[in-house]
Design a protein around this motif. Structure first.
Motif, PDB file in Angstrom:
ATOM      1  N   GLY A 233       0.559  -0.962   0.440  1.00  0.00           N
ATOM      2  CA  GLY A 233       0.226   0.184  -0.057  1.00  0.00           C
ATOM      3  C   GLY A 233       1.040   1.406  -0.468  1.00  0.00           C
ATOM      4  O   GLY A 233       2.683   0.994  -0.070  1.00  0.00           O
ATOM      5  N   PRO A 234       0.394   2.479  -0.268  1.00  0.00           N
ATOM      6  CA  PRO A 234       0.720   3.533   0.236  1.00  0.00           C
ATOM      7  C   PRO A 234       2.034   3.914   1.271  1.00  0.00           C
ATOM      8  O   PRO A 234       2.805   4.567   0.944  1.00  0.00           O
ATOM      9  CB  PRO A 234      -0.431   4.587   0.335  1.00  0.00           C
ATOM     10  CG  PRO A 234      -1.719   4.223  -0.243  1.00  0.00           C
ATOM     11  CD  PRO A 234      -1.202   2.820   0.512  1.00  0.00           C
ATOM     12  N   VAL A 235       2.202   3.616   2.648  1.00  0.00           N
ATOM     13  CA  VAL A 235       2.809   3.552   2.958  1.00  0.00           C
ATOM     14  C   VAL A 235       3.735   2.193   3.409  1.00  0.00           C
ATOM     15  O   VAL A 235       4.767   2.799   2.911  1.00  0.00           O
ATOM     16  CB  VAL A 235       2.363   3.481   4.639  1.00  0.00           C
ATOM     17  CG1 VAL A 235       2.917   3.168   5.694  1.00  0.00           C
ATOM     18  CG2 VAL A 235       1.443   4.284   4.945  1.00  0.00           C
ATOM     19  N   GLY A 236       3.554   1.070   2.575  1.00  0.00           N
ATOM     20  CA  GLY A 236       4.521   0.206   2.526  1.00  0.00           C
ATOM     21  C   GLY A 236       5.505   1.023   1.423  1.00  0.00           C
ATOM     22  O   GLY A 236       6.666   0.724   1.118  1.00  0.00           O
ATOM     23  N   ARG A 237       5.227   1.245   0.568  1.00  0.00           N
ATOM     24  CA  ARG A 237       5.829   2.079  -1.440  1.00  0.00           C
ATOM     25  C   ARG A 237       6.588   3.076  -0.315  1.00  0.00           C
ATOM     26  O   ARG A 237       7.834   2.895  -1.318  1.00  0.00           O
ATOM     27  CB  ARG A 237       4.774   2.508  -1.649  1.00  0.00           C
ATOM     28  CG  ARG A 237       4.320   1.297  -2.942  1.00  0.00           C
ATOM     29  CD  ARG A 237       2.873   2.233  -3.469  1.00  0.00           C
ATOM     30  NE  ARG A 237       2.369   0.616  -4.155  1.00  0.00           N
ATOM     31  CZ  ARG A 237       1.071   0.975  -4.010  1.00  0.00           C
ATOM     32  NH1 ARG A 237       0.339   2.317  -4.317  1.00  0.00           N
ATOM     33  NH2 ARG A 237       0.127   0.661  -4.491  1.00  0.00           N
ATOM     34  N   VAL A 238       6.346   4.231   0.183  1.00  0.00           N
ATOM     35  CA  VAL A 238       7.775   4.882   0.653  1.00  0.00           C
ATOM     36  C   VAL A 238       8.637   4.782   2.265  1.00  0.00           C
ATOM     37  O   VAL A 238       9.435   4.777   2.368  1.00  0.00           O
ATOM     38  CB  VAL A 238       6.876   6.014   1.363  1.00  0.00           C
ATOM     39  CG1 VAL A 238       5.907   6.802   0.003  1.00  0.00           C
ATOM     40  CG2 VAL A 238       5.894   5.797   2.073  1.00  0.00           C
ATOM     41  N   PHE A 239       7.566   3.301   3.231  1.00  0.00           N
ATOM     42  CA  PHE A 239       8.378   2.994   4.098  1.00  0.00           C
ATOM     43  C   PHE A 239      10.085   3.034   3.811  1.00  0.00           C
ATOM     44  O   PHE A 239      10.840   3.488   4.577  1.00  0.00           O
ATOM     45  CB  PHE A 239       8.075   1.412   4.745  1.00  0.00           C
ATOM     46  CG  PHE A 239       8.761   1.550   6.044  1.00  0.00           C
ATOM     47  CD1 PHE A 239       7.666   2.752   6.963  1.00  0.00           C
ATOM     48  CD2 PHE A 239       8.865   1.081   6.602  1.00  0.00           C
ATOM     49  CE1 PHE A 239       8.004   1.941   7.987  1.00  0.00           C
ATOM     50  CE2 PHE A 239       9.961   0.554   7.307  1.00  0.00           C
ATOM     51  CZ  PHE A 239       8.588   1.050   8.834  1.00  0.00           C
ATOM     52  N   GLY A 240      10.954   2.256   2.898  1.00  0.00           N
ATOM     53  CA  GLY A 240      12.391   2.090   3.032  1.00  0.00           C
ATOM     54  C   GLY A 240      12.748   3.118   2.851  1.00  0.00           C
ATOM     55  O   GLY A 240      14.089   3.272   2.635  1.00  0.00           O
ATOM     56  N   ASP A 241      12.327   4.043   2.368  1.00  0.00           N
ATOM     57  CA  ASP A 241      12.986   5.876   2.068  1.00  0.00           C
ATOM     58  C   ASP A 241      13.146   6.557   3.245  1.00  0.00           C
ATOM     59  O   ASP A 241      13.434   7.921   2.905  1.00  0.00           O
ATOM     60  CB  ASP A 241      12.263   6.627   1.119  1.00  0.00           C
ATOM     61  CG  ASP A 241      12.128   5.732  -0.208  1.00  0.00           C
ATOM     62  OD1 ASP A 241      13.398   4.991  -1.013  1.00  0.00           O
ATOM     63  OD2 ASP A 241      11.394   6.027  -1.219  1.00  0.00           O
ATOM     64  N   LEU A 242      12.310   6.035   4.198  1.00  0.00           N
ATOM     65  CA  LEU A 242      11.977   6.934   5.399  1.00  0.00           C
ATOM     66  C   LEU A 242      13.219   6.932   6.172  1.00  0.00           C
ATOM     67  O   LEU A 242      13.849   5.838   6.294  1.00  0.00           O
ATOM     68  CB  LEU A 242      10.716   7.209   6.783  1.00  0.00           C
ATOM     69  CG  LEU A 242      10.035   6.912   5.327  1.00  0.00           C
ATOM     70  CD1 LEU A 242       8.761   5.716   6.232  1.00  0.00           C
ATOM     71  CD2 LEU A 242       9.177   8.483   4.967  1.00  0.00           C
ATOM     72  N   ASP A 243      14.123   7.596   6.931  1.00  0.00           N
ATOM     73  CA  ASP A 243      14.321   8.250   7.825  1.00  0.00           C
ATOM     74  C   ASP A 243      14.556   6.470   9.078  1.00  0.00           C
ATOM     75  O   ASP A 243      13.202   6.302   9.088  1.00  0.00           O
ATOM     76  CB  ASP A 243      15.541   9.033   8.117  1.00  0.00           C
ATOM     77  CG  ASP A 243      14.712   9.628   9.261  1.00  0.00           C
ATOM     78  OD1 ASP A 243      14.523   9.687  10.509  1.00  0.00           O
ATOM     79  OD2 ASP A 243      13.706  10.395   8.461  1.00  0.00           O
ATOM     80  N   ARG A 244      15.408   6.313   9.660  1.00  0.00           N
ATOM     81  CA  ARG A 244      14.842   5.064  10.840  1.00  0.00           C
ATOM     82  C   ARG A 244      14.402   6.026  11.709  1.00  0.00           C
ATOM     83  O   ARG A 244      13.303   4.749  12.240  1.00  0.00           O
ATOM     84  CB  ARG A 244      16.332   5.017  11.486  1.00  0.00           C
ATOM     85  CG  ARG A 244      16.354   3.309  11.782  1.00  0.00           C
ATOM     86  CD  ARG A 244      17.406   2.337  12.206  1.00  0.00           C
ATOM     87  NE  ARG A 244      17.265   2.458  13.950  1.00  0.00           N
ATOM     88  CZ  ARG A 244      18.565   1.857  14.555  1.00  0.00           C
ATOM     89  NH1 ARG A 244      19.748   1.833  13.976  1.00  0.00           N
ATOM     90  NH2 ARG A 244      18.904   2.249  15.851  1.00  0.00           N
ATOM     91  N   ASP A 245      14.235   6.937  12.899  1.00  0.00           N
ATOM     92  CA  ASP A 245      13.626   7.448  13.175  1.00  0.00           C
ATOM     93  C   ASP A 245      12.278   7.467  12.573  1.00  0.00           C
ATOM     94  O   ASP A 245      10.645   7.372  13.556  1.00  0.00           O
ATOM     95  CB  ASP A 245      14.228   9.251  13.772  1.00  0.00           C
ATOM     96  CG  ASP A 245      12.933   9.489  14.580  1.00  0.00           C
ATOM     97  OD1 ASP A 245      12.999   8.682  15.576  1.00  0.00           O
ATOM     98  OD2 ASP A 245      12.856  10.796  14.426  1.00  0.00           O
ATOM     99  N   THR A 246      11.702   7.882  11.599  1.00  0.00           N
ATOM    100  CA  THR A 246      10.657   8.135  11.428  1.00  0.00           C
ATOM    101  C   THR A 246       9.813   6.644  10.663  1.00  0.00           C
ATOM    102  O   THR A 246       8.923   6.414  11.240  1.00  0.00           O
ATOM    103  CB  THR A 246      10.711   9.076   9.762  1.00  0.00           C
ATOM    104  OG1 THR A 246      11.457  10.362  10.039  1.00  0.00           O
ATOM    105  CG2 THR A 246       8.882   9.095   9.367  1.00  0.00           C
ATOM    106  N   ARG A 247      10.905   6.069  10.366  1.00  0.00           N
ATOM    107  CA  ARG A 247      10.220   4.705   9.956  1.00  0.00           C
ATOM    108  C   ARG A 247       9.721   4.122  11.615  1.00  0.00           C
ATOM    109  O   ARG A 247       8.470   3.836  11.871  1.00  0.00           O
ATOM    110  CB  ARG A 247      10.954   3.290   9.448  1.00  0.00           C
ATOM    111  CG  ARG A 247      12.060   3.933   8.454  1.00  0.00           C
ATOM    112  CD  ARG A 247      12.202   2.335   7.760  1.00  0.00           C
ATOM    113  NE  ARG A 247      13.066   2.486   8.832  1.00  0.00           N
ATOM    114  CZ  ARG A 247      14.459   2.041   7.376  1.00  0.00           C
ATOM    115  NH1 ARG A 247      14.522   2.817   6.831  1.00  0.00           N
ATOM    116  NH2 ARG A 247      15.618   1.990   8.461  1.00  0.00           N
ATOM    117  N   GLU A 248      10.695   4.602  13.035  1.00  0.00           N
ATOM    118  CA  GLU A 248       9.702   3.522  14.369  1.00  0.00           C
ATOM    119  C   GLU A 248       9.012   5.136  14.605  1.00  0.00           C
ATOM    120  O   GLU A 248       7.422   3.873  14.592  1.00  0.00           O
ATOM    121  CB  GLU A 248      11.461   3.959  15.142  1.00  0.00           C
ATOM    122  CG  GLU A 248      12.062   3.061  14.920  1.00  0.00           C
ATOM    123  CD  GLU A 248      13.622   2.978  15.722  1.00  0.00           C
ATOM    124  OE1 GLU A 248      14.632   2.597  15.908  1.00  0.00           O
ATOM    125  OE2 GLU A 248      13.733   4.183  16.987  1.00  0.00           O
TER     126      GLU A 248
END
Ligand SMILES: C[S@@+](CC[C@H](N)C(=O)[O-])C[C@H]1O[C@@H](n2cnc3c(N)ncnc32)[C@H](O)[C@@H]1O
Length: 289
Positions: A233-248
């Motif tokens: 989904g939309p979150v899954g598509r951008v998740f890998g590009d986020l920095d670690r802090d935002t991912r958490e």
């Protein structure tokens, strides 16, 4: 570049990139989640009897393999998908289980199928991404034998499928770059309007068109929820590009938003879909269109 070419390029890039890779990683949970739809499509093929079956937008091949398993030597099921990573995964699965299923990596809208070669077209959520749906369904119709049928499952609206937008709604404040959904554009909810779907089939030369409401009770283990959200989904598509802090922070924020879908260690929700059915008319019928 015209809009259609751009639409195709965007979808092909998505499914050959982040979306396709996410679906390959989440294949096990997605197949569990959408198993009730697989069962409905296998049942549709069983009712018609074995033959030549085409699975459009087959992805990692669950439905293609299930139909091939059901038919054995009595028929053939061929899956077509524009995504290289997903077709690679489908071929690996077919090899592992010694399946007779075959896979083609190409665009189902433009692929030159041998005319009159299929008895049934099936699709589990794989026909909403065409840049020109009328051309695509005309192409599929010419691939059919006279009297051949299409049985495709597509999503109804986002409003009727709240589970599907929970993650993006919860994550939006943390990911300002999250792309907004474009109503009617190629994508998950492009076939939400039943009238539009009937019109597409009619204009592409199909007959006996029926677009029926069908609800599927779906579920998967709650332990798989984080993997689902971070890959699909939309979150899954951008998740890998986020920095670690935002991912958490995204994971911490999004998972509790699914609480209303949790029940005894399972994620449970209703998939509100259309079952799209139509018949390829006789040559005479085609001639008059
Ligand atoms: C939501 S996924 C469904 C995958 C599979 N049917 C399943 O249920 O697991 C949509 C699929 O449609 C494929 N797709 C998108 N546009 C396509 C096109 N023009 N031709 C063939 N496949 C396409 C994508 O690559 C993706 O695998």
């Amino acid at each position: 570049m015209d809009d259609r070419q751009q639409g195709y390029d965007e979808q092909a890039a998505l499914w050959n990139g982040v979306a396709g890779q996410g679906w390959v990683r989440a294949q096990r949970v997605l197949d569990r989640l959408f198993e009730p739809m697989e069962a409905a499509l296998v049942q549709a093929v069983v009712q018609r009897g074995p033959g030549q079956v085409l699975d459009v937008g087959c992805g990692t091949g669950a439905t293609t393999l299930a139909v091939a398993r059901e038919m054995g030597e009595r028929g053939r099921c061929i899956g077509i998908d524009v995504s290289g990573p997903m077709i690679d995964a489908a071929r690996r699965r077919a090899e592992n289980e010694g399946s007779l299923a075959q896979f083609v990596c190409d665009d189902a809208q433009r692929y030159r199928f041998a005319a009159g070669s299929f008895d049934t077209v099936i699709s589990r959520l794989g026909v909403m991404f065409f840049d020109d749906p009328v051309t695509a369904f005309r192409n599929l119709r010419t691939a059919m034998r006279e009297g051949g049928v299409v049985r495709a499952i597509v999503w109804r609206s986002a409003a009727e499928n709240p589970f599907m937008t929970v993650a993006e709604q919860a994550a939006a404040p943390l990911i300002p770059s999250l792309p907004a959904r474009q109503p009617g554009a190629p994508g998950q909810f492009a076939f939400a309007d039943a009238g539009r779907v009937s019109d597409i089939l009619e204009r592409s030369g199909w007959a006996d068109i029926a677009v029926r409401r069908v609800d599927f009770a779906c579920g998967f283990p709650a332990a798989e929820l984080a993997g689902y959200v971070t890959n699909v989904g939309p979150v899954g598509r951008v998740f890998g590009d986020l920095d670690r802090d935002t991912r958490e922070r995204v994971v911490r924020t999004v998972l509790p938003a699914f609480d209303r879908f949790l029940d005894a260690g399972e994620v449970r929700f209703t998939a509100a879909c259309w079952l799209v059915e139509a018949t390829a008319p006789s040559g005479e019928g085609l001639h008059h269109r």
